[in-house]
Design an enzyme around this catalytic site. Structure first.
Site, PDB file in Angstrom:
ATOM      1  N   ARG A 118     -19.614   1.869   5.251  1.00 20.80           N
ATOM      2  CA  ARG A 118     -20.286   2.979   4.567  1.00 20.80           C
ATOM      3  C   ARG A 118     -21.343   2.493   3.589  1.00 20.80           C
ATOM      4  O   ARG A 118     -22.430   3.026   3.522  1.00 20.80           O
ATOM      5  CB  ARG A 118     -19.269   3.824   3.786  1.00 20.80           C
ATOM      6  CG  ARG A 118     -18.514   4.774   4.635  1.00 20.80           C
ATOM      7  CD  ARG A 118     -17.248   5.176   3.957  1.00 20.80           C
ATOM      8  NE  ARG A 118     -16.371   4.038   3.811  1.00 20.80           N
ATOM      9  CZ  ARG A 118     -15.146   4.088   3.357  1.00 20.80           C
ATOM     10  NH1 ARG A 118     -14.647   5.225   2.958  1.00 20.80           N
ATOM     11  NH2 ARG A 118     -14.401   3.006   3.281  1.00 20.80           N
ATOM     12  N   LYS A 126       0.838  -1.192   0.000  1.00 20.89           N
ATOM     13  CA  LYS A 126       0.000   0.000   0.000  1.00 20.89           C
ATOM     14  C   LYS A 126       0.877   1.247   0.000  1.00 20.89           C
ATOM     15  O   LYS A 126       1.802   1.338   0.802  1.00 20.89           O
ATOM     16  CB  LYS A 126      -0.901  -0.006   1.238  1.00 20.89           C
ATOM     17  CG  LYS A 126      -2.356   0.110   0.885  1.00 20.89           C
ATOM     18  CD  LYS A 126      -3.256  -0.018   2.079  1.00 20.89           C
ATOM     19  CE  LYS A 126      -4.706   0.132   1.653  1.00 20.89           C
ATOM     20  NZ  LYS A 126      -5.632  -0.052   2.748  1.00 20.89           N
ATOM     21  N   SER A 169     -10.966   8.584   2.622  1.00 21.73           N
ATOM     22  CA  SER A 169      -9.659   9.244   2.527  1.00 21.73           C
ATOM     23  C   SER A 169      -9.303   9.485   1.062  1.00 21.73           C
ATOM     24  O   SER A 169      -8.713  10.508   0.722  1.00 21.73           O
ATOM     25  CB  SER A 169      -8.585   8.380   3.192  1.00 21.73           C
ATOM     26  OG  SER A 169      -8.853   8.232   4.563  1.00 21.73           O
TER      27      SER A 169
HETATM   28  P1  ADP Z   1      -8.352   0.709   5.575  1.00 19.51           P
HETATM   29  O1  ADP Z   1      -7.276   0.988   4.550  1.00 19.51           O
HETATM   30  O2  ADP Z   1      -7.940  -0.257   6.625  1.00 19.51           O
HETATM   31  O3  ADP Z   1      -9.715   0.418   4.999  1.00 19.51           O
HETATM   32  P2  ADP Z   1      -9.298   3.393   6.211  1.00 19.51           P
HETATM   33  O4  ADP Z   1      -8.489   4.418   6.910  1.00 19.51           O
HETATM   34  O5  ADP Z   1      -9.681   3.669   4.786  1.00 19.51           O
HETATM   35  O6  ADP Z   1      -8.453   2.057   6.382  1.00 19.51           O
HETATM   36  O7  ADP Z   1     -10.615   3.086   7.016  1.00 19.51           O
HETATM   37  C1  ADP Z   1     -10.584   2.591   8.342  1.00 19.51           C
HETATM   38  C2  ADP Z   1     -11.975   2.146   8.741  1.00 19.51           C
HETATM   39  O8  ADP Z   1     -12.822   3.286   8.813  1.00 19.51           O
HETATM   40  C3  ADP Z   1     -12.634   1.198   7.749  1.00 19.51           C
HETATM   41  O9  ADP Z   1     -13.393   0.238   8.457  1.00 19.51           O
HETATM   42  C4  ADP Z   1     -13.537   2.094   6.952  1.00 19.51           C
HETATM   43  O10 ADP Z   1     -14.658   1.390   6.415  1.00 19.51           O
HETATM   44  C5  ADP Z   1     -13.957   3.083   8.019  1.00 19.51           C
HETATM   45  N1  ADP Z   1     -14.386   4.353   7.441  1.00 19.51           N
HETATM   46  C6  ADP Z   1     -13.739   5.115   6.545  1.00 19.51           C
HETATM   47  N2  ADP Z   1     -14.457   6.204   6.210  1.00 19.51           N
HETATM   48  C7  ADP Z   1     -15.620   6.130   6.917  1.00 19.51           C
HETATM   49  C8  ADP Z   1     -16.809   6.926   6.988  1.00 19.51           C
HETATM   50  N3  ADP Z   1     -16.960   8.021   6.243  1.00 19.51           N
HETATM   51  N4  ADP Z   1     -17.792   6.514   7.818  1.00 19.51           N
HETATM   52  C9  ADP Z   1     -17.656   5.381   8.529  1.00 19.51           C
HETATM   53  N5  ADP Z   1     -16.578   4.565   8.506  1.00 19.51           N
HETATM   54  C10 ADP Z   1     -15.572   4.947   7.699  1.00 19.51           C
END
Ligand code: ADP
Length: 162
Positions: free
Chosen positions: A92, A43, A130
């Site tokens: 989500r 990643k 993100s």
């Molecule tokens: P990863 O790369 O492990 O998916 P992220 O930083 O993208 O890490 O996300 C971490 C967690 O937060 C995941 O379970 C993701 O689904 C959740 N998440 C990300 N954005 C949101 C959001 N807008 N609302 C709720 N949960 C979220």
């Protein structure tokens, strides 16, 4: 029960959606450890792990039972090392489900005593990720409704524009 929950993720960068999950989890569990995955070969992150740590530390300040750390290796090993039996993940959309289901199933295979708990996104953040924040920032768009105000400068600095 005195439960320490781990909220793992990339947080590249942390968004208001993440913060919403952190705040809600902090009310459910005795302690929440936000665990930032370390950089890996598979990643590529826009923000180095020290920066992601620094940004999350800024935004969890209001929550005395929330701490932030980075971790490498298996999440289940990290959770065990912290004496935690609960992993928190956010959901989500249906598109999240397949990946999350696979990860939760694999983590259960690796460590039967660890439970993954899913929290539904708040409706106002269901579109927020993100990746979308990075895309908007790269295009010099307005990120003010997407990330906590304490992070505006950090995110803008990462995408200085033409
Ligand atoms: P990863 O790369 O492990 O998916 P992220 O930083 O993208 O890490 O996300 C971490 C967690 O937060 C995941 O379970 C993701 O689904 C959740 N998440 C990300 N954005 C949101 C959001 N807008 N609302 C709720 N949960 C979220």
């Amino acid at each position: 029960m005195d439960i320490t929950a781990i909220y793992p993720g990339s947080f590249d960068p942390a968004t208001l959606g993440h913060l919403d999950i952190i705040e809600r989890a902090s009310k459910l569990f005795a302690r929440v450890v936000v665990a930032i995955s370390e950089s890996s070969n598979t990643k590529r992150f826009a923000f180095p792990e020290e920066k992601r740590l620094e940004m999350l530390e800024k935004i969890v300040k209001p929550f005395p039972n929330v701490s932030v750390t980075t971790f490498g290796g298996l999440l289940t090993s990290f959770a065990r090392s912290r004496g935690s039996a609960v992993l928190v993940r956010g959901l989500r959309a249906i598109s999240d489900f397949e990946y999350e289901f696979q990860m939760a199933s694999m983590n259960r295979y690796l460590a039967q005593e660890i439970e993954t708990v899913f929290m539904m996104t708040s409706p106002k953040y269901h579109y927020l990720s993100s990746s979308i924040v990075k895309e908007i920032a790269r295009l010099q768009g307005d990120i003010s409704g997407l990330v906590p105000p304490e992070l505006f400068e950090d995110v803008r600095a990462c995408f200085p524009g033409p």
